[in-house]
Design a protein around this motif. Structure first.
Motif, PDB file in Angstrom:
ATOM      1  N   PHE A  48      26.965 130.913  12.598  1.00 34.15           N
ATOM      2  CA  PHE A  48      27.403 129.680  13.237  1.00 34.15           C
ATOM      3  C   PHE A  48      28.171 129.998  14.520  1.00 34.15           C
ATOM      4  CE2 PHE A  48      26.631 128.575   8.880  1.00 34.15           C
ATOM      5  CZ  PHE A  48      26.178 127.262   8.899  1.00 34.15           C
ATOM      6  N   PRO A  49      27.487 130.478  15.540  1.00 35.31           N
ATOM      7  CA  PRO A  49      28.191 130.787  16.782  1.00 35.31           C
ATOM      8  C   PRO A  49      28.721 129.514  17.446  1.00 35.31           C
ATOM      9  CG  PRO A  49      25.824 130.933  17.116  1.00 35.31           C
ATOM     10  CD  PRO A  49      26.038 130.750  15.643  1.00 35.31           C
ATOM     11  N   ASN A  50      29.878 129.632  18.068  1.00 38.98           N
ATOM     12  CA  ASN A  50      30.475 128.518  18.808  1.00 38.98           C
ATOM     13  C   ASN A  50      30.402 128.860  20.289  1.00 38.98           C
ATOM     14  OD1 ASN A  50      32.040 126.590  20.025  1.00 38.98           O
ATOM     15  ND2 ASN A  50      33.925 127.073  18.922  1.00 38.98           N
ATOM     16  N   ASN A  51      29.488 128.219  21.000  1.00 37.40           N
ATOM     17  CA  ASN A  51      29.323 128.474  22.421  1.00 37.40           C
ATOM     18  C   ASN A  51      30.035 127.444  23.295  1.00 37.40           C
ATOM     19  OD1 ASN A  51      27.615 130.911  22.869  1.00 37.40           O
ATOM     20  ND2 ASN A  51      26.258 129.833  21.469  1.00 37.40           N
ATOM     21  N   ASP A  52      30.911 126.648  22.688  1.00 40.92           N
ATOM     22  CA  ASP A  52      31.760 125.755  23.465  1.00 40.92           C
ATOM     23  C   ASP A  52      33.018 126.499  23.913  1.00 40.92           C
ATOM     24  OD1 ASP A  52      30.160 123.507  23.467  1.00 40.92           O
ATOM     25  OD2 ASP A  52      30.976 122.751  21.574  1.00 40.92           O
ATOM     26  N   ASN A  53      33.723 125.905  24.862  1.00 43.70           N
ATOM     27  CA  ASN A  53      34.971 126.528  25.318  1.00 43.70           C
ATOM     28  C   ASN A  53      36.182 125.999  24.557  1.00 43.70           C
ATOM     29  OD1 ASN A  53      35.086 123.971  26.339  1.00 43.70           O
ATOM     30  ND2 ASN A  53      35.276 124.563  28.497  1.00 43.70           N
ATOM     31  N   ILE A  54      35.911 125.355  23.415  1.00 40.24           N
ATOM     32  CA  ILE A  54      36.962 124.901  22.517  1.00 40.24           C
ATOM     33  C   ILE A  54      36.638 125.393  21.116  1.00 40.24           C
ATOM     34  CG2 ILE A  54      37.554 122.849  23.863  1.00 40.24           C
ATOM     35  CD1 ILE A  54      35.781 121.240  21.985  1.00 40.24           C
ATOM     36  N   ARG A  55      37.588 125.301  20.213  1.00 41.31           N
ATOM     37  CA  ARG A  55      37.356 125.773  18.853  1.00 41.31           C
ATOM     38  C   ARG A  55      36.777 124.667  17.976  1.00 41.31           C
ATOM     39  NH1 ARG A  55      42.572 128.716  16.601  1.00 41.31           N
ATOM     40  NH2 ARG A  55      43.612 126.815  17.354  1.00 41.31           N
ATOM     41  N   HIS A  56      35.961 125.076  17.009  1.00 36.56           N
ATOM     42  CA  HIS A  56      35.403 124.149  16.024  1.00 36.56           C
ATOM     43  C   HIS A  56      35.804 124.605  14.618  1.00 36.56           C
ATOM     44  CE1 HIS A  56      33.072 121.814  18.831  1.00 36.56           C
ATOM     45  NE2 HIS A  56      32.405 122.870  19.261  1.00 36.56           N
ATOM     46  N   HIS A  57      35.736 123.658  13.685  1.00 36.36           N
ATOM     47  CA  HIS A  57      36.061 123.930  12.284  1.00 36.36           C
ATOM     48  C   HIS A  57      34.896 123.398  11.442  1.00 36.36           C
ATOM     49  CE1 HIS A  57      39.348 124.119   9.001  1.00 36.36           C
ATOM     50  NE2 HIS A  57      38.179 123.921   8.402  1.00 36.36           N
ATOM     51  N   VAL A  58      33.966 124.271  11.098  1.00 40.50           N
ATOM     52  CA  VAL A  58      32.733 123.868  10.404  1.00 40.50           C
ATOM     53  C   VAL A  58      32.965 123.832   8.895  1.00 40.50           C
ATOM     54  CG1 VAL A  58      30.290 124.405  10.042  1.00 40.50           C
ATOM     55  CG2 VAL A  58      31.370 124.907  12.251  1.00 40.50           C
ATOM     56  N   TYR A  59      32.380 122.808   8.249  1.00 38.99           N
ATOM     57  CA  TYR A  59      32.533 122.719   6.791  1.00 38.99           C
ATOM     58  C   TYR A  59      31.344 121.963   6.202  1.00 38.99           C
ATOM     59  CZ  TYR A  59      33.601 117.771   7.272  1.00 38.99           C
ATOM     60  OH  TYR A  59      33.509 116.437   7.549  1.00 38.99           O
ATOM     61  N   SER A  60      31.191 122.071   4.878  1.00 36.80           N
ATOM     62  CA  SER A  60      30.229 121.274   4.127  1.00 36.80           C
ATOM     63  C   SER A  60      30.730 121.121   2.699  1.00 36.80           C
ATOM     64  CB  SER A  60      28.840 121.926   4.117  1.00 36.80           C
ATOM     65  OG  SER A  60      27.960 121.163   3.310  1.00 36.80           O
TER      66      SER A  60
END
Length: 234
Positions: free
Chosen positions: A100-112
């Motif tokens: 799950f790469p994050n290519n944005d310039n902000i942080r993400h918090h992935v969940y399911s």
């Protein structure tokens, strides 16, 4: 006494033996090619208005429910770009590991919280520490704790034979051993159950089987992006 060809009988025997071995070897080499023949399924998915449906997953399961030929699952990638999951729908086989790469310039918090795979990747940027193993079939709904509109789907198939439709509503499942299959369709907005779409289909040993599927779709209730572009935000 010489033979008519001028080659002694003993030598001719050796030549015949070598020739026979050559024929057998050629036949052996030809066997894998003959057994490698396979058929395709060309599917076209439309809604009840006749419009093509993109992001539908078409799955073929051999008759009897077996998973089919042993195809080792590999790896896949679910990206995050422009505060969206890319792709919106990712079909994979059971046993696949997904990064799950994050290519944005902000942080993400992935969940399911999905029964097929519950997991959480706390706030991060770049590439998460390790891929996630999807070891159960089913639909996994992805979300981001920071951006409510971010929704994505990972379809985990028990069968190695699947494909996702493009904008034209078409998908090709290639390299299937000839035989009888149960074909079904899934979509994030599918009206009714996936099993209700199942149909029996005969796949030829060579060539292709064409199939058209019509599915009902529920309204798209995805949350709107916020805040509006040009007004700052997160």
């Amino acid at each position: 006494m010489k033979t008519r060809s001028g080659i002694p009988a003993r030598v001719r025997g050796h030549l015949a033996t070598h020739a026979a071995c050559g024929v057998l070897m050629a036949c052996a080499l030809a066997l894998p090619a003959a057994s490698a023949v396979a058929g395709d399924i060309r599917a076209a998915v439309h809604d009840r208005d006749g419009k093509p449906v993109a992001d539908a997953v078409v799955v073929a399961v051999p008759a009897g429910g077996a998973a089919g030929a042993a195809i080792l699952p590999g790896t896949a990638e679910e990206d995050q770009r422009n505060k969206e999951f890319v792709p919106y729908v990712l079909p994979i086989q059971v046993g696949t590991r997904v990064t799950f790469p994050n290519n944005d310039n902000i942080r993400h918090h992935v969940y399911s919280f999905s029964p097929a795979k519950a997991f959480e990747l706390p706030l991060y940027s770049g590439t998460s520490a390790s891929p996630v193993l999807f070891d159960k079939p089913g639909v996994v709904i992805l979300g981001c704790n920071i951006h409510d509109w971010m929704v994505g789907y990972i379809y985990v198939s028990e069968s190695p034979h699947f494909a996702k439709t493009g904008a034209d509503g078409k998908a090709t499942l290639g390299g299937l051993p000839g035989g009888d299959y149960s074909l079904r369709v899934w979509h994030p907005r599918l009206e009714g159950s996936e099993q209700a779409t199942a149909r029996q289909l005969a796949v030829p040993a060579t060539g292709a089987a064409d199939v058209a599927a019509t599915i009902g779709l529920t309204p798209d209730f995805r949350a709107r992006r916020a805040p509006t572009p040009g007004r700052g935000g997160y």
